[in-house]
Write an enzyme that holds these catalytic residues in place. Structure first.
Site, short mmCIF file in Angstrom:
data_model
loop_
_atom_site.label_atom_id
_atom_site.label_comp_id
_atom_site.label_asym_id
_atom_site.label_seq_id
_atom_site.Cartn_x
_atom_site.Cartn_y
_atom_site.Cartn_z
N HIS A 1 24.90 56.51 66.85
CA HIS A 1 24.66 56.07 65.67
C HIS A 1 24.85 54.72 65.77
O HIS A 1 25.43 53.87 66.40
CB HIS A 1 25.97 56.68 64.85
CG HIS A 1 25.88 56.47 63.27
ND1 HIS A 1 26.08 55.32 62.64
CD2 HIS A 1 25.56 57.35 62.12
CE1 HIS A 1 25.91 55.52 61.26
NE2 HIS A 1 25.82 56.64 60.97
N ASP B 1 33.56 57.85 69.64
CA ASP B 1 33.15 58.12 68.27
C ASP B 1 33.19 59.56 67.98
O ASP B 1 32.49 60.31 68.41
CB ASP B 1 31.44 57.75 68.00
CG ASP B 1 30.92 57.62 66.79
OD1 ASP B 1 31.95 58.70 66.05
OD2 ASP B 1 30.12 57.38 66.47
N GLN C 1 31.55 62.91 64.12
CA GLN C 1 30.84 64.36 63.82
C GLN C 1 31.81 65.22 64.81
O GLN C 1 31.43 66.34 64.93
CB GLN C 1 29.43 64.33 64.63
CG GLN C 1 28.79 63.42 63.82
CD GLN C 1 28.29 63.81 62.36
OE1 GLN C 1 28.52 65.12 62.06
NE2 GLN C 1 27.70 63.02 61.50
N LYS D 1 34.05 63.31 56.61
CA LYS D 1 33.10 64.13 57.32
C LYS D 1 33.97 65.46 57.67
O LYS D 1 33.60 66.21 58.57
CB LYS D 1 32.57 63.58 58.47
CG LYS D 1 31.61 62.50 58.14
CD LYS D 1 30.79 61.73 59.19
CE LYS D 1 30.02 60.53 58.99
NZ LYS D 1 28.61 60.73 58.37
N CYS E 1 20.20 57.03 60.77
CA CYS E 1 21.16 55.73 61.41
C CYS E 1 21.16 55.95 62.91
O CYS E 1 22.27 55.64 63.61
CB CYS E 1 22.69 55.85 60.71
SG CYS E 1 22.60 55.50 59.19
#
Ligand code: PMP
Length: 405
Positions: A123, A200, A203, A226, A364
């Site tokens: 992203h 990261d 997600q 999220k 993104c």
């Protein structure tokens, strides 16, 4: 055995509404997930009865708020299995968490001639902060490519990681391809060369059990919104050995020890990285979201989401002219696609007319668009409150729209 979705959906009253005269089908969970009543109620109750600015206070409401905020930090510590609460820093979300590391770790440890490695499927939040620090320091950003199937090339990783590499930053789950990366293997490979790793987890955190000690990652970033929590709150987990040696990111109140006009000394971690009034209401809401997840059997939800993905993939593949981007063997509940002859924005708008919420655009992730040579994609992303019936309706809607064009 599948969970009782009808019962779970009652916790998410937002799902029970009509959009454009049709029952809402919310397939934009990778952008933001919906919040259960348990989160909404906890935040409301807090605002109705407790709110007071935290830390260094003597009055009842401020003390109660401080207690709730630090208790939320404890909930996050347990959720991530960090070895201490001080390694859990509250931020606005994954973007701020990564910026914090790029800026502060970069300030302390990245110099001219050094290299930073990210992957091609990141992203923008895990590309641009690194690009900026590399440009400022005269370092180079290197890129680990993925195959057309959407799988990172780990053999290439061995070549990319050298004595010049100061940090590797990689996503746990791609927000476009849905690929679940083998982060444990990646971390081990990097550590063999003494290279720290940032994951990261934007997600990943909502869908998998996370154990930062087992993973041995150096940093892990997540966003509350999220994972069924509120917006504006997220976390950076960092190993103390790094955080202690990193300079502050934002500065002002809370992050200081003592200020004179001649000099300022800084607070201990985590406060050194929490300048100003934090979004404590959000932190309390995020803790409620985690408690909500803790009350579910995450592995059953994970299996169910996987079945939803398999069903949607099978259905979409039956549609002529439909291309799915990313078909890694290990995939999470995200399908990005295009249908020949239909502009993704038209498709998104028409689906909305049918009550179906998907995302369209560059997601993104410009480098992913470039990889496949497309301008935009349509993305459907699933959460455990989605149903097989919704997937069938989605499939039928796509067929109908395709015939229209
Ligand atoms: N990384 C990934 C993989 C994401 O999907 C997102 C959000 N789409 C982000 C980072 C940024 O998260 P946030 O906007 O919550 O800071």
């Amino acid at each position: 055995m599948f969970p009782d979705i009808t019962k779970l959906r009652k916790d998410f009253p937002i799902l029970d509404q009509s959009v454009n005269g049709k029952p809402l089908i919310y397939l934009d969970n990778a952008a933001t997930s919906q919040r259960p009543l348990q989160v909404i109620d906890r935040m409301n109750e807090f605002s109705l009865k407790i709110n007071g600015n935290i830390h260094r206070a003597t009055h009842f409401l401020a003390n109660k708020t401080t207690e709730a905020f630090e208790c939320a930090r404890g909930t996050l510590r347990t959720f991530l299995n960090a070895s201490e609460s001080s390694e859990v820093i509250f931020t606005h979300g994954t973007t701020e968490s990564i910026n914090l590391v790029a800026h502060s770790f970069g300030e302390a440890f990245i110099n001219a001639g050094d290299e930073v490695v990210v992957s091609e499927m990141e992203h923008h939040a895990n590309i641009v902060p690194w690009q900026i620090i590399c440009n400022r320091k005269g370092a180079t950003l290197k890129v680990l490519r993925f195959t057309d199937q959407g799988v990172l090339d780990l053999a290439e990783l061995d070549q990319l990681l050298t004595h010049k590499t100061k940090i590797l930053a990689v996503t746990q789950v791609s927000n476009t391809l849905g690929t679940v990366n083998p982060i444990q293997k990646i971390i081990t490979k990097a550590h063999e060369k003494n290279i720290p790793v940032l994951i990261d987890g934007a997600q990943g955190a909502a869908h998998f059990r996370i154990d930062v000690q087992e993973l041995d990652c150096d940093f892990y970033a997540l966003s509350g919104h999220k994972m069924y929590g509120p917006t504006g709150i997220g976390v950076l987990y960092g190993k103390r050995k790094w955080l202690d040696r990193m300079p502050p990111f934002l500065s002002g109140g809370e992050m200081i020890d003592r200020v004179t006009f001649g000099n300022t000394t800084f607070n201990e971690i985590p406060y050194k990285f929490e300048a100003g009034t934090p979004h404590y209401t959000g932190a309390i809401g995020l803790a409620a979201a985690i408690e909500y997840l803790n009350n579910q059997d995450i592995s059953i939800l994970e299996k169910y989401e996987h079945e939803l993905l398999a069903e949607a993939t099978m259905r979409l593949k039956q549609i002529d002219g439909l291309t799915i981007y990313g078909e890694a063997p290990e995939k999470s509940g995200v399908i990005s696609f295009n249908i020949e002859g239909i502009h993704p924005f038209d498709l998104g708008t028409l689906l909305d007319q049918l009550g179906i919420a998907v995302r369209t655009g560059r997601l993104c992730a410009d480098p992913v668009m470039d990889h496949y040579g497309v301008e935009n994609m349509v993305r459907a992303s699933f959460a455990f409150y989605n149903t097989f019936k919704e997937i069938e309706t989605f499939y039928k809607a796509l067929i109908r729209l395709k015939t229209m064009f």
